[in-house]
Scaffold this motif. Structure first.
Motif, mmCIF file in Angstrom:
data_model
loop_
_atom_site.group_PDB
_atom_site.id
_atom_site.type_symbol
_atom_site.label_atom_id
_atom_site.label_comp_id
_atom_site.label_asym_id
_atom_site.label_seq_id
_atom_site.Cartn_x
_atom_site.Cartn_y
_atom_site.Cartn_z
ATOM 1 N N LEU A 225 -1.936 -6.079 -12.548
ATOM 2 C CA LEU A 225 -1.564 -5.430 -13.803
ATOM 3 C C LEU A 225 -1.840 -3.927 -13.766
ATOM 4 N N MET A 226 -2.602 -3.478 -12.783
ATOM 5 C CA MET A 226 -2.885 -2.041 -12.666
ATOM 6 C C MET A 226 -1.608 -1.245 -12.413
ATOM 7 N N PHE A 227 -0.553 -1.891 -11.938
ATOM 8 C CA PHE A 227 0.722 -1.185 -11.800
ATOM 9 C C PHE A 227 1.193 -0.652 -13.151
ATOM 10 N N ALA A 228 0.890 -1.364 -14.230
ATOM 11 C CA ALA A 228 1.294 -0.904 -15.561
ATOM 12 C C ALA A 228 0.584 0.397 -15.910
ATOM 13 N N HIS A 229 -0.675 0.519 -15.516
ATOM 14 C CA HIS A 229 -1.404 1.775 -15.760
ATOM 15 C C HIS A 229 -0.832 2.902 -14.897
ATOM 16 N N LYS A 230 -0.513 2.594 -13.664
ATOM 17 C CA LYS A 230 0.026 3.629 -12.765
ATOM 18 C C LYS A 230 1.308 4.227 -13.322
ATOM 19 N N TYR A 231 2.178 3.364 -13.864
ATOM 20 C CA TYR A 231 3.470 3.842 -14.356
ATOM 21 C C TYR A 231 3.510 4.009 -15.865
ATOM 22 N N GLN A 232 2.355 3.798 -16.530
ATOM 23 C CA GLN A 232 2.287 3.934 -17.988
ATOM 24 C C GLN A 232 3.430 3.171 -18.654
ATOM 25 N N ARG B 191 0.841 -1.208 0.000
ATOM 26 C CA ARG B 191 0.000 0.000 0.000
ATOM 27 C C ARG B 191 0.872 1.253 0.000
ATOM 28 N N GLN B 192 1.942 1.237 0.783
ATOM 29 C CA GLN B 192 2.855 2.381 0.806
ATOM 30 C C GLN B 192 3.543 2.550 -0.540
ATOM 31 N N PHE B 193 3.919 1.446 -1.147
ATOM 32 C CA PHE B 193 4.575 1.507 -2.456
ATOM 33 C C PHE B 193 3.626 2.086 -3.507
ATOM 34 N N ILE B 194 2.368 1.693 -3.466
ATOM 35 C CA ILE B 194 1.388 2.208 -4.429
ATOM 36 C C ILE B 194 1.223 3.711 -4.267
ATOM 37 N N ARG B 195 1.295 4.206 -3.025
ATOM 38 C CA ARG B 195 1.089 5.640 -2.777
ATOM 39 C C ARG B 195 2.288 6.493 -3.191
ATOM 40 N N TYR C 64 -15.030 -13.891 -12.349
ATOM 41 C CA TYR C 64 -13.672 -13.812 -11.810
ATOM 42 C C TYR C 64 -13.008 -12.467 -12.111
ATOM 43 N N LEU C 65 -12.992 -12.054 -13.372
ATOM 44 C CA LEU C 65 -12.327 -10.789 -13.710
ATOM 45 C C LEU C 65 -13.008 -9.579 -13.067
ATOM 46 N N PRO C 66 -14.348 -9.521 -12.977
ATOM 47 C CA PRO C 66 -14.958 -8.410 -12.225
ATOM 48 C C PRO C 66 -14.507 -8.349 -10.769
ATOM 49 N N LYS C 67 -14.278 -9.516 -10.146
ATOM 50 C CA LYS C 67 -13.754 -9.506 -8.776
ATOM 51 C C LYS C 67 -12.337 -8.939 -8.735
ATOM 52 N N GLN C 68 -11.524 -9.293 -9.727
ATOM 53 C CA GLN C 68 -10.181 -8.719 -9.800
ATOM 54 C C GLN C 68 -10.253 -7.212 -10.067
ATOM 55 N N ASP C 69 -11.243 -6.793 -10.845
ATOM 56 C CA ASP C 69 -11.460 -5.353 -11.069
ATOM 57 C C ASP C 69 -11.699 -4.637 -9.747
ATOM 58 N N GLU C 70 -12.545 -5.215 -8.909
ATOM 59 C CA GLU C 70 -12.849 -4.608 -7.612
ATOM 60 C C GLU C 70 -11.586 -4.464 -6.764
ATOM 61 N N LEU C 71 -10.757 -5.508 -6.762
ATOM 62 C CA LEU C 71 -9.517 -5.454 -5.983
ATOM 63 C C LEU C 71 -8.604 -4.344 -6.492
ATOM 64 N N ALA C 72 -8.494 -4.222 -7.808
ATOM 65 C CA ALA C 72 -7.623 -3.196 -8.385
ATOM 66 C C ALA C 72 -8.127 -1.794 -8.061
ATOM 67 N N ARG C 73 -9.427 -1.606 -8.123
ATOM 68 C CA ARG C 73 -9.991 -0.278 -7.838
ATOM 69 C C ARG C 73 -9.852 0.081 -6.362
ATOM 70 N N GLY D 261 -7.340 5.154 -4.495
ATOM 71 C CA GLY D 261 -6.948 6.256 -3.630
ATOM 72 C C GLY D 261 -5.848 7.130 -4.195
ATOM 73 N N VAL D 262 -5.115 6.642 -5.211
ATOM 74 C CA VAL D 262 -3.997 7.416 -5.764
ATOM 75 C C VAL D 262 -4.241 7.853 -7.205
ATOM 76 N N MET D 263 -5.289 7.315 -7.821
ATOM 77 C CA MET D 263 -5.645 7.695 -9.189
ATOM 78 C C MET D 263 -7.164 7.800 -9.292
ATOM 79 N N PRO D 264 -7.678 8.676 -10.174
ATOM 80 C CA PRO D 264 -9.135 8.784 -10.319
ATOM 81 C C PRO D 264 -9.746 7.436 -10.702
ATOM 82 N N VAL D 265 -10.727 6.991 -9.929
ATOM 83 C CA VAL D 265 -11.315 5.675 -10.147
ATOM 84 C C VAL D 265 -11.917 5.564 -11.542
ATOM 85 N N ASN D 266 -12.546 6.635 -12.003
ATOM 86 C CA ASN D 266 -13.211 6.596 -13.315
ATOM 87 C C ASN D 266 -12.227 6.464 -14.471
#
Length: 531
Positions: free
Chosen positions: A154-161, A130-134, A223-232, A237-242
């Motif tokens: 995989l959301m880390f790829a979006h965070k760091y483009q 969590r600290q690393f993500i922030r 399954y993938l919608p559940k992973q979506d929830e985890l990623a969001r 908290g560090v990127m706009p959810v939308n």
């Protein structure tokens, strides 16, 4: 003629350079790589450590999120530990697997789905992660992630483009094909959990389609919608959810999947650029054995049997009656036995003189020893590949996951047999071991398999590192990706070319039929009026 000769010579020199490791790196400055290993599987980590070492040796700066410390000093390396790690042994207790091996195909699928959600959630909720993500002071050129049911990461790829390369530690799966824009032909490609060949019977094809369809639908809509929830939850908290992409979109942005697979053990299947076989990439040249173990094996006039149930299925936890039966069998053999047994409290009076008990064993180096004549294994992918590489016959005792599939395919290749742990008795186990040791055909076939397994143009680790660097060098290499990832099922199979004209023909026929009936009614009405 000069040009043809020059080009040919150039290719030869290039291949020689790659094969010998003397090719100068085009990435001399090194890339900043975020390496994601959220799954707490010790055998998976042992494989992925080799990739980290290779990348850091090539001057890339690697930051790794993992449940395991690397265990030794490493330059250009930083780790963020998932601490405490996910309690795998409490969730999937070894004792239960010893009591009843997993055989239901739907139990296997459920295990993967449940394990994927639980381990993903646990890792993302850890304070260090969590600290690393922030953090906002980091940049990465590439994300390298284990492809093992932790898609929310995989959301880390979006965070760091940053572009993504994933490493599949367990082999192929249908959704790999979809990620790359290929639709798996279920008529001759069996699902990942099945042991079928590519010449399935009618009944097998029906079952393959059924279980593949169930997996696809559940994965897509549950399954993938559940992973979506985890990623969001983790990144909202560090990127706009939308603005966060879906996990499915992130999967389709993966540039390359490095698959722990080899044609000898996996059935032929269609492929596409971006799907790369690297089976055996973790195998290294053998190192000298510790003195006591080396002497024990060197002096084995009738050969050595190596027994290990891997890093998860620990021998020390098995029921006492099974352990006793196995030790009694070993005591009657001419061969010496090395047993990786994780507990040093085994009474010495129970250990036959031809058996060496060791809490840790250098498996690759033992299998490489010329006196090794048999490997007794649980059937994990890594150990199976090591046995194939070194040409050692195998007695499989599979428990769960892909182990049954690996055993069945090795048996069809002619260098292995298997037995159920529940069926182990002194008589049955002894007969199985003696059959494999005494029948020279298994040993001869294992050596043939070794020749097939090692006959490659480029070493698998060199090929893997090439594609990792290639993806970073070319900013994700979008030219590797087929636009077919955007096609729905109808358009992919060109059914729309038949369906749309059929709909138009139906509408036109219906319109003409209606018009004809209306004209007939009008004509009848006019006739009545004239009367």
């Amino acid at each position: 003629m000069w040009l043809k000769t020059t080009c040919t010579t150039g290719w030869v020199l290039l291949l020689l350079a790659v094969a010998t490791g003397s090719l100068p790196s085009a990435d001399a400055a090194g890339y900043r790589i975020l390496f994601l290993v959220p799954f707490p599987g010790p055998s998976h980590w042992l494989m992925l450590k080799h990739f980290i070492r290779e990348l850091t040796d090539r001057q890339h700066q690697v930051t790794c999120i993992t449940a395991f410390p690397f265990g030794e000093p490493l330059q250009n390396y930083e780790e963020i530990l998932i601490d405490p790690p996910y309690p795998m042994r409490k969730t999937f207790p070894v004792e239960g697997l010893f009591a009843s091996s997993q055989t239901s195909d739907f139990d296997k699928l459920a295990m993967y789905w449940e394990m994927g959600i639980n381990t993903s959630r646990h890792g993302l909720a850890t304070d260090s992660v969590r600290q690393f993500i922030r953090r906002t002071d980091l940049e990465f050129d590439l994300i390298v992630s284990e492809q093992f049911f932790q898609e929310s990461w995989l959301m880390f790829a979006h965070k760091y483009q940053a572009p993504i390369v994933t490493i599949s530690t367990y082999g192929y799966s249908d959704f790999f094909d979809q990620i790359m824009g290929l639709r798996t032909p279920w008529s001759f490609v069996p699902h990942m959990i099945l042991s079928y060949e590519d010449d399935m019977s009618y009944r097998q094809r029906a079952y393959n389609i059924f279980i593949s369809l169930c997996d696809t639908v559940y994965r897509r809509f549950v399954y993938l919608p559940k992973q979506d929830e985890l990623a969001r939850e983790a990144f909202g908290g560090v990127m706009p959810v939308n603005d966060l992409p879906s996990v499915r979109d992130l999967e389709q942005s993966i540039s390359v999947i490095l698959v722990n697979s080899h044609p000898v053990l996996s059935i032929p299947r269609p492929t596409m650029r971006g799907l790369v076989d690297i089976g055996g990439a973790h195998i290294r040249d053998p190192k000298p054995l510790p003195d006591e173990l080396r002497q024990f094996m060197d002096e084995a006039r009738h050969g050595v049997i190596y027994f290990s149930l891997g890093a998860y299925m620990q021998s020390a936890v098995m029921p006492v009656e099974k352990r006793t039966a196995i030790l009694r069998v070993f005591g009657t053999l001419e061969q010496r036995v090395v047993w990786k047994f994780e507990d040093d409290r085994l009474p010495s009076k129970d250990i036959p003189p031809n058996v060496m008990i060791s809490k840790w064993a250098p498996q690759n180096d033992i299998l490489a020893h010329p006196n090794t004549v048999l490997f007794i294994s649980h059937g994990g992918q890594f150990g199976t590949f090591e046995a194939m590489h070194h040409g050692v016959p195998v007695l499989f005792i599979p428990f769960f996951g892909d182990q049954h599939r690996n055993a069945d395919r090795a048996i069809r290749q002619g260098f292995a047999q298997k037995m159920s742990f529940a069926d182990i008795t002194e008589a049955s186990f002894g007969a199985a071991v003696r059959h494999l040791v005494d029948d020279s055909r298994y040993y001869a076939r294992a050596k043939e398999i070794s020749n097939l397994f090692t006959d490659r143009l480029v070493k698998p680790m060199d090929e893997a590192i090439f594609w990792i660097e290639y993806t970073a060098r070319h900013k994700g290499a979008p030219h590797l990706k087929s636009k077919s990832i955007h096609l729905n099922w109808l358009r992919y199979h060109s059914f729309d070319m038949v369906l749309y004209p059929a709909i138009l023909w139906f509408l036109w026929s219906w319109f003409r039929s209606g018009s004809k009936k209306q004209r007939q009614r009008n004509k009848s009405s006019d006739s009545r009026k004239r009367r």
